[in-house]
Design a protein around this motif. Sequence first.
Motif, mmCIF file in Angstrom:
data_model
loop_
_atom_site.group_PDB
_atom_site.id
_atom_site.type_symbol
_atom_site.label_atom_id
_atom_site.label_comp_id
_atom_site.label_asym_id
_atom_site.label_seq_id
_atom_site.Cartn_x
_atom_site.Cartn_y
_atom_site.Cartn_z
ATOM 1 N N GLY A 258 -13.115 103.936 57.848
ATOM 2 C CA GLY A 258 -11.960 103.092 58.136
ATOM 3 C C GLY A 258 -10.717 103.564 57.417
ATOM 4 N N GLY A 259 -10.866 103.899 56.131
ATOM 5 C CA GLY A 259 -9.730 104.372 55.356
ATOM 6 C C GLY A 259 -9.172 105.682 55.877
ATOM 7 N N LEU A 260 -10.049 106.630 56.200
ATOM 8 C CA LEU A 260 -9.591 107.932 56.693
ATOM 9 C C LEU A 260 -8.927 107.818 58.062
ATOM 10 C CD1 LEU A 260 -12.495 110.315 55.628
ATOM 11 C CD2 LEU A 260 -10.171 110.233 54.707
ATOM 12 N N PHE A 261 -9.483 106.974 58.932
ATOM 13 C CA PHE A 261 -8.884 106.834 60.264
ATOM 14 C C PHE A 261 -7.450 106.313 60.147
ATOM 15 C CE2 PHE A 261 -7.691 104.299 63.916
ATOM 16 C CZ PHE A 261 -7.877 105.202 64.951
ATOM 17 N N ASN A 284 -5.661 99.846 52.881
ATOM 18 C CA ASN A 284 -5.905 98.790 53.862
ATOM 19 C C ASN A 284 -6.937 99.212 54.903
ATOM 20 O OD1 ASN A 284 -4.155 97.054 52.619
ATOM 21 N ND2 ASN A 284 -2.490 97.331 54.073
ATOM 22 N N GLY A 285 -6.900 100.484 55.308
ATOM 23 C CA GLY A 285 -7.911 100.981 56.233
ATOM 24 C C GLY A 285 -9.303 100.927 55.638
ATOM 25 N N GLY A 289 -12.450 98.753 57.199
ATOM 26 C CA GLY A 289 -13.784 99.278 57.475
ATOM 27 C C GLY A 289 -14.867 98.495 56.759
ATOM 28 N N LEU A 290 -14.596 98.082 55.515
ATOM 29 C CA LEU A 290 -15.575 97.310 54.752
ATOM 30 C C LEU A 290 -15.842 95.959 55.404
ATOM 31 C CD1 LEU A 290 -14.328 98.084 51.124
ATOM 32 C CD2 LEU A 290 -16.478 98.839 52.150
ATOM 33 N N VAL A 291 -14.780 95.272 55.833
ATOM 34 C CA VAL A 291 -14.962 93.968 56.489
ATOM 35 C C VAL A 291 -15.755 94.130 57.784
ATOM 36 C CG1 VAL A 291 -13.776 92.060 57.624
ATOM 37 C CG2 VAL A 291 -12.895 92.960 55.472
ATOM 38 N N ALA A 292 -15.420 95.164 58.565
ATOM 39 C CA ALA A 292 -16.071 95.350 59.863
ATOM 40 C C ALA A 292 -17.558 95.640 59.736
ATOM 41 C CB ALA A 292 -15.385 96.478 60.631
ATOM 42 N N VAL A 293 -17.953 96.365 58.687
ATOM 43 C CA VAL A 293 -19.358 96.748 58.554
ATOM 44 C C VAL A 293 -20.185 95.691 57.832
ATOM 45 C CG1 VAL A 293 -19.358 97.938 56.294
ATOM 46 C CG2 VAL A 293 -20.746 98.855 58.186
ATOM 47 N N GLY A 309 -16.632 101.459 61.076
ATOM 48 C CA GLY A 309 -15.484 101.612 60.188
ATOM 49 C C GLY A 309 -14.234 102.016 60.954
ATOM 50 N N ILE A 310 -14.379 102.939 61.898
ATOM 51 C CA ILE A 310 -13.238 103.362 62.725
ATOM 52 C C ILE A 310 -12.761 102.208 63.601
ATOM 53 C CG2 ILE A 310 -12.543 104.891 64.620
ATOM 54 C CD1 ILE A 310 -14.379 107.017 63.407
#
Length: 465
Positions: A258-261, A284-285, A289-293, A309-310
């Motif tokens: 998530g962060g890298l995307f 924030n990314g 990703g953490l919330v989504a997973v 995460g993406i």
Amino acid sequence: MNDQFNQAHYDIKQEIQHYEHDLDHFWTALTGAVVLIMQLGFAFLEGGCVRYRNIQSIIIKVYANTAISIIMMWIVGYGLMMGKTNDSQFNGISGFAGFRFKDHPESYADFIFNTALAAAANSIVSGGAAERMSIPGYIALSALFSGFIYPICIHWAYKGWLYDLGYHDFAGSGAIHLTAGIGALVVTYMLRPRTNRFNPQFESQFKPANTTFICLSCLTLYMAWMCFNSGSTLALSDGSVFTVGNSIANTMVGGASGGLFVFFYHYFTNRNTDNRFSLVMVCNGNLAGLVAVTGSNDEIEQWAAFVIGIIGGIIYILVAKILHKLQIDDPVDAIPIHAGCGLAGAMCPGWFDRRRGIYYEQGAYQWGVQVLGCVCFVAWSAAWHYTACRILEKLGLLRVNNTIELEGMDPTICGGHAFFYESIREQEMKEPFSFQRDVQQQEQAKLNEMEFDDRNLSIIKQGDK
């Protein structure tokens, strides 16, 4: 002889089960204590996102909601959440004020873990209220959230009617993050934007006050999130340790992707500007990703965590843009991260769960139950937060007056700034910060000193002549 052997075998088995029982509760209590460290992360994350003159006020709110969550969970929240369910399976009806703990000592560890989660969820709402909600009003809302709104949703998801339908939300993308994120959305909407927030002439004045705070807080949250997710096993015995390992691995992968995307998306869309690399966006990314997973990290593979995460990163970007276009002022991006990515994360078990997901040809029933759960969380949270904000507004406790907002809550009602940094204070009160301007001022000062020295030198030479 056989009787003695059987008795010895039985005694050893009982002893092992006793130690396994102790290990499970130690693990739950330990992870709960680590989860409470998330409050440090939320405090500095929100403090870094707001303007300099409001840093102390937002940290006060996070610290206050920590204490409020603990007391409210002890008095009423834990009983509604984890007590024996009533006939309608709507809420718990036992365990209020710790009365069941003495007779059920396993409740201590469970109380620690669930109270830490409640405090973390409470801090999500404070982000949307940053810089303009009164502290007494926020304290009242915080008590309502941790003592009633949040516990009911958790009961539905983990003990009540939704649980019986098969709703699966391992560490709470829907029940925790979506519920709190919708609360932040309603509060943010009711408070209205900060003065001049969407005026292009003042846009630069609303930049985060301290990106270092944001980075340190997100790394703290990243670490604590591993205990947030893996601690949701509530056990290490009977193979749960492997679920713990899978959960931590998926949490790490989902947060990183998530962060890298978001980081690379921001770079490619801003590559021709002086803002091509953004620390705030990668942080924030990562949180997105953490919330989504969070909802599915127990029963997914690592490739699925990477994809989720993406997805979280995409949802974060889209929701943040929609909110900006609608002029909904969310100072810390709590709504896109927790409401948007929480909703996406709650859907993921219906798709990627190895035992329940559509991808594994398990049918769409699970996805349907996930949708039902999310609709209920959104409706419940929105209705109560809207009602509470209306009451606070009538009582004059919702938003601070214009003078306090413009001068800042720290110097007007909190006794002073969080720390003394004159250049930042001047920057916020007078004009936007410019590194180039500072360099020019330093160069001009050096030229003035050189001219002064040359003038003194010429005077000395004339005197010698």
